[in-house]
Design an enzyme around this catalytic site. Structure first.
Site, mmCIF file in Angstrom:
data_model
loop_
_atom_site.group_PDB
_atom_site.id
_atom_site.type_symbol
_atom_site.label_atom_id
_atom_site.label_comp_id
_atom_site.label_asym_id
_atom_site.label_seq_id
_atom_site.Cartn_x
_atom_site.Cartn_y
_atom_site.Cartn_z
ATOM 1 N N VAL A 11 25.230 -12.876 20.150
ATOM 2 C CA VAL A 11 26.269 -12.498 19.188
ATOM 3 C C VAL A 11 26.722 -13.716 18.366
ATOM 4 C CG1 VAL A 11 28.600 -11.541 18.937
ATOM 5 C CG2 VAL A 11 27.023 -10.576 20.635
ATOM 6 N N VAL A 115 33.969 -2.233 21.521
ATOM 7 C CA VAL A 115 33.623 -0.827 21.824
ATOM 8 C C VAL A 115 32.741 -0.310 20.693
ATOM 9 C CG1 VAL A 115 34.489 1.476 22.367
ATOM 10 C CG2 VAL A 115 35.896 -0.528 22.907
ATOM 11 N N GLY A 117 29.941 -1.706 19.567
ATOM 12 C CA GLY A 117 29.141 -2.744 18.889
ATOM 13 C C GLY A 117 29.356 -2.744 17.383
ATOM 14 N N ILE A 119 29.733 -0.068 15.461
ATOM 15 C CA ILE A 119 30.474 1.106 14.954
ATOM 16 C C ILE A 119 31.926 0.687 14.718
ATOM 17 C CG2 ILE A 119 31.184 3.469 15.472
ATOM 18 C CD1 ILE A 119 28.831 3.631 17.449
ATOM 19 N N GLY A 170 15.458 -5.606 26.601
ATOM 20 C CA GLY A 170 16.656 -6.450 26.520
ATOM 21 C C GLY A 170 17.947 -5.650 26.436
ATOM 22 N N ASP A 184 30.748 -0.877 32.206
ATOM 23 C CA ASP A 184 30.852 -1.201 30.777
ATOM 24 C C ASP A 184 31.547 -0.048 30.028
ATOM 25 O OD1 ASP A 184 29.739 -2.813 28.341
ATOM 26 O OD2 ASP A 184 28.995 -0.779 28.010
ATOM 27 N N LYS A 188 35.332 0.275 28.152
ATOM 28 C CA LYS A 188 35.430 0.739 26.766
ATOM 29 C C LYS A 188 36.361 1.938 26.633
ATOM 30 C CE LYS A 188 30.842 -1.003 25.470
ATOM 31 N NZ LYS A 188 29.398 -0.696 25.487
ATOM 32 N N GLY A 285 23.547 -5.307 20.234
ATOM 33 C CA GLY A 285 22.575 -6.022 19.404
ATOM 34 C C GLY A 285 23.247 -7.084 18.545
HETATM 35 N N1 HSE Z 1 25.183 -3.310 27.754
HETATM 36 C C1 HSE Z 1 25.894 -2.635 26.686
HETATM 37 C C2 HSE Z 1 25.155 -1.377 26.306
HETATM 38 C C3 HSE Z 1 26.033 -3.584 25.532
HETATM 39 O O1 HSE Z 1 24.050 -1.162 26.821
HETATM 40 O O2 HSE Z 1 25.675 -0.579 25.547
HETATM 41 C C4 HSE Z 1 27.185 -3.352 24.645
HETATM 42 O O3 HSE Z 1 28.402 -3.343 25.338
#
Ligand code: HSE
Length: 369
Positions: A11, A115, A117, A119, A170, A184, A188, A285
């Site tokens: 990032v 939350v 990425g 968006i 990845g 995760d 969020k 990403g």
């Molecule tokens: N590991 C998370 C995903 C990355 O797969 O959405 C973004 O928070």
């Protein structure tokens, strides 16, 4: 705007590139433990060189993890610097410390990339709550889980094989637990609910179940019954408070969620005037995430801070009942036997999550009406 960038990984490098193409902001220093040299910024290995530089007004945290990210971010806020971060674990875990600190110091804190990425989810929630009460938030917030479930559904892959593919691309971490155990997504949805409802949810009242125990036989049964399994988060206002949870969920094969492919996210709010509004895109990403970090920097330039007031603590109560598909030791009432597992009579969400905790080998998915 003069920026101190913490972290130069996936990032951080994306932020560096996008900011360097702009005239209204400049990355003056980059904190990076590796020995790097940059044409337009000073690389430093000691955070103090950023913290004690009075010409730096804004810190971008792109290190990830809780420590030392928390110590660095709180020191930056305390020193009167604005902070932009993409770190959902950090903002969710230390919500009750970071928000009051930013307010007390009169500095700006934003975390749109945390939350969804790329968006514009939290920033749209911020706009939305200016004109309406939001009743519900949630959806598909983890690309890794969606990738695994989508490949199991479309290609008939086993869980292990689909996970391996996600890792090789990845998407999933080498230790994929944060993704596949739903942590995760849990961060969020708590963050989204806090913003939507102007509260600070008690985290231990928000149950989470992940996808790690799903099998190809489960998925085959879902397909036969016209259903698709997705990891879905829910945050709701209820008559007497709030409900919030994360769990595998069976949605109709014709639904919008069922159509979400690969590692995409689909996040939805239900507002009193707008009704349902859904947001679709890349939830992770380098460039999508960096894009929203830079959007936040532009918002900081125009004086925009956090998305919602800091509200009081609130417990989630998940006593609404739904039918579940369960495999692995269910001894309650069952309405149907699908061979690979059973469909229960309606069970309160909190009760099912307590049962799952006591049966760690089992798999359960709520069936959406
Ligand atoms: N590991 C998370 C995903 C990355 O797969 O959405 C973004 O928070």
């Amino acid at each position: 705007m003069k920026i101190g960038l913490l972290g130069f990984g996936v990032v951080g490098r994306g932020v560096y590139e996008i900011v360097n193409a702009r005239a209204d902001m400049h990355i003056a220093k980059v904190l990076c433990l590796e020995d790097i040299s940059l044409p337009d910024a000073e690389a430093v290995q000691d955070f103090k060189q950023i913290l004690e530089d009075d010409s730096i007004d804004t810190v971008v945290e792109a290190m990830g993890g809780l420590h030392p990210a928390y110590e660095f971010v709180s020191a930056a806020l305390d020193a009167g610097k604005n902070v932009v971060t993409s770190n959902k674990a950090l903002v969710c875990t230390f919500y009750d410390q970071l928000l009051p600190l930013a307010l007390e110091k009169g500095v700006l804190l934003r975390a749109t990339a945390a939350v969804g990425g790329g968006i514009g989810w939290l920033s749209e929630l911020e706009r939305s709550r200016r004109v309406q009460a939001i009743r519900e938030v949630g959806g598909i917030m983890n690309g890794t889980c969606n990738y695994i479930l989508d490949n199991m559904t479309r290609l008939g892959l086993g869980y292990g094989e689909a996970l391996k593919q996600a890792q090789s691309l990845g998407y999933a971490e080498a230790n994929p637990s944060t993704d596949v155990d739903g942590i995760d997504t849990w961060h969020k949805v708590i963050l989204s609910s806090n913003v939507a409802f102007g509260v600070s949810l008690e985290k231990d009242t928000v149950p989470v179940a992940g996808i790690a125990n799903i099998t190809a036989a489960d998925v085959e049964s879902f397909t036969v019954h016209g259903l698709v399994c997705k990891l879905i988060s829910t945050g709701k206002r209820t008559e007497d408070g709030y409900s919030a949870y994360v769990q595998p969920t069976l949605v109709s094969a014709g639904s919008l969620e069922a159509a979400v492919p690969l590692n995409y996210n689909l996040i939805t709010f239900l507002g009193e005037s707008s009704e349902k509004m859904s947001f679709y895109g890349q939830g992770a990403g380098r460039y999508p995430t960096a894009y929203n970090v830079v959007q936040d920097l532009v918002d900081v330039l125009s004086g925009k801070g956090f998305y919602a007031p800091y509200g009081g603590k609130a417990a989630a109560k998940n006593d609404q009942a739904m039918a579940y598909y369960v495999r692995g030791g269910w001894d309650g009432a069952a309405a149907e036997d699908w061979g690979s597992g059973v469909v229960t009579e309606p069970v309160p969400v909190d009760a099912m999550h307590r049962w799952l905790k006591a049966h760690p080998q089992a798999f359960a998915a709520g069936i959406r009406e």
